[in-house]
Design a protein around this motif. Sequence first.
Motif, short mmCIF file in Angstrom:
data_model
loop_
_atom_site.label_atom_id
_atom_site.label_comp_id
_atom_site.label_asym_id
_atom_site.label_seq_id
_atom_site.Cartn_x
_atom_site.Cartn_y
_atom_site.Cartn_z
N TYR A 187 0.85 -1.19 0.00
CA TYR A 187 0.00 0.00 0.00
C TYR A 187 0.88 1.23 0.00
O TYR A 187 1.88 1.30 0.71
N ALA A 188 0.49 2.21 -0.83
CA ALA A 188 1.25 3.47 -0.92
C ALA A 188 0.30 4.63 -0.62
O ALA A 188 -0.83 4.67 -1.11
N LEU A 189 0.75 5.55 0.21
CA LEU A 189 -0.03 6.74 0.55
C LEU A 189 0.83 7.97 0.36
O LEU A 189 2.01 7.98 0.73
N ARG A 190 0.22 9.00 -0.22
CA ARG A 190 0.87 10.31 -0.29
C ARG A 190 0.35 11.14 0.87
O ARG A 190 -0.86 11.33 1.00
N LEU A 191 1.24 11.62 1.70
CA LEU A 191 0.87 12.33 2.92
C LEU A 191 1.60 13.66 3.02
O LEU A 191 2.72 13.79 2.52
N PHE A 192 0.98 14.61 3.70
CA PHE A 192 1.64 15.87 4.04
C PHE A 192 2.04 15.80 5.51
O PHE A 192 1.20 15.53 6.37
N ALA A 193 3.31 16.03 5.78
CA ALA A 193 3.82 15.97 7.15
C ALA A 193 5.06 16.85 7.25
O ALA A 193 5.74 17.11 6.26
N PRO A 194 5.37 17.30 8.47
CA PRO A 194 6.56 18.13 8.64
C PRO A 194 7.87 17.36 8.52
O PRO A 194 8.90 17.92 8.16
N ASN A 195 7.85 16.04 8.83
CA ASN A 195 9.07 15.25 8.72
C ASN A 195 8.72 13.78 8.49
O ASN A 195 7.55 13.40 8.46
N GLU A 196 9.75 12.96 8.33
CA GLU A 196 9.57 11.55 7.99
C GLU A 196 8.90 10.75 9.10
O GLU A 196 8.09 9.87 8.84
N VAL A 197 9.21 11.08 10.34
CA VAL A 197 8.64 10.35 11.48
C VAL A 197 7.12 10.55 11.54
O VAL A 197 6.36 9.60 11.74
N VAL A 198 6.67 11.77 11.34
CA VAL A 198 5.24 12.06 11.36
C VAL A 198 4.55 11.41 10.16
O VAL A 198 3.42 10.91 10.27
N ALA A 199 5.23 11.35 9.03
CA ALA A 199 4.67 10.70 7.84
C ALA A 199 4.44 9.21 8.10
O ALA A 199 3.40 8.66 7.72
N LYS A 200 5.38 8.56 8.76
CA LYS A 200 5.22 7.14 9.09
C LYS A 200 4.05 6.95 10.05
O LYS A 200 3.25 6.02 9.91
N SER A 201 3.94 7.83 11.02
CA SER A 201 2.86 7.74 11.99
C SER A 201 1.50 7.90 11.32
O SER A 201 0.56 7.16 11.61
N LYS A 202 1.40 8.86 10.41
CA LYS A 202 0.14 9.07 9.69
C LYS A 202 -0.17 7.88 8.79
O LYS A 202 -1.33 7.50 8.63
N PHE A 203 0.85 7.26 8.21
CA PHE A 203 0.64 6.07 7.38
C PHE A 203 -0.01 4.97 8.21
O PHE A 203 -1.00 4.36 7.79
N TRP A 204 0.53 4.71 9.41
CA TRP A 204 -0.05 3.65 10.25
C TRP A 204 -1.43 4.03 10.76
O TRP A 204 -2.29 3.17 10.92
N TYR A 205 -1.67 5.31 10.98
CA TYR A 205 -3.00 5.76 11.39
C TYR A 205 -4.03 5.40 10.32
O TYR A 205 -5.08 4.83 10.62
N HIS A 206 -3.73 5.70 9.06
CA HIS A 206 -4.68 5.43 7.99
C HIS A 206 -4.79 3.93 7.70
O HIS A 206 -5.88 3.43 7.44
N LEU A 207 -3.67 3.21 7.76
CA LEU A 207 -3.72 1.77 7.51
C LEU A 207 -4.51 1.06 8.62
O LEU A 207 -5.23 0.11 8.35
N ARG A 208 -4.36 1.53 9.82
CA ARG A 208 -5.08 0.94 10.95
C ARG A 208 -6.59 1.13 10.79
O ARG A 208 -7.38 0.23 11.07
N ARG A 209 -6.99 2.28 10.28
CA ARG A 209 -8.42 2.56 10.11
C ARG A 209 -9.00 1.81 8.91
O ARG A 209 -10.15 1.39 8.93
N GLN A 210 -8.22 1.66 7.83
CA GLN A 210 -8.75 1.05 6.61
C GLN A 210 -8.62 -0.47 6.61
O GLN A 210 -9.53 -1.17 6.16
N LEU A 211 -7.50 -0.99 7.09
CA LEU A 211 -7.23 -2.42 6.97
C LEU A 211 -7.14 -3.14 8.30
O LEU A 211 -6.85 -4.34 8.33
N LYS A 212 -7.34 -2.43 9.39
CA LYS A 212 -7.21 -3.03 10.73
C LYS A 212 -5.82 -3.66 10.91
O LYS A 212 -5.68 -4.76 11.41
#
Length: 82
Positions: free
Chosen positions: A42-67
Motif C-alpha cells: 500500500y502506498a499513501l501520499r501524505l503531508f507531514a513536517p518530517n519523515e517520522v510524522v509521515a510514518k505515523s500518519k501512514f499507520w493511522y490510515h492503515l489501521r483505520r482502513q485495513l485493521k
Amino acid sequence: MVKIAKRNPQHPTDSSLQMKVSQFLVMGRKLPTEQDPNPKVYALRLFAPNEVVAKSKFWYHLRRQLKTKSAQGQILSVNQIF
C-alpha cells in the motif's frame, strides 16, 4: 501629546508563520505469513513536517482502513516528494 503605539500584525510573509510541511510517499505492507506470503503493498501520499510524522500518519490510515497495526506490518520506503 501622548502617542499610542499600535500593534502591527505580523507580515504574512514572515517565515515563522509559514508551516514547513512536505509531501511524502510512504509504502508499506502487512508482514508475510504462511497464509499470505506476498501481501499487498500500500502506498499513501501524505503531508507531514518530517519523515517520522509521515510514518505515523501512514499507520493511522492503515489501521483505520485495513485493521493493521504497526506491529503486524512493515514500512518498505519513505520518499519525500518535492
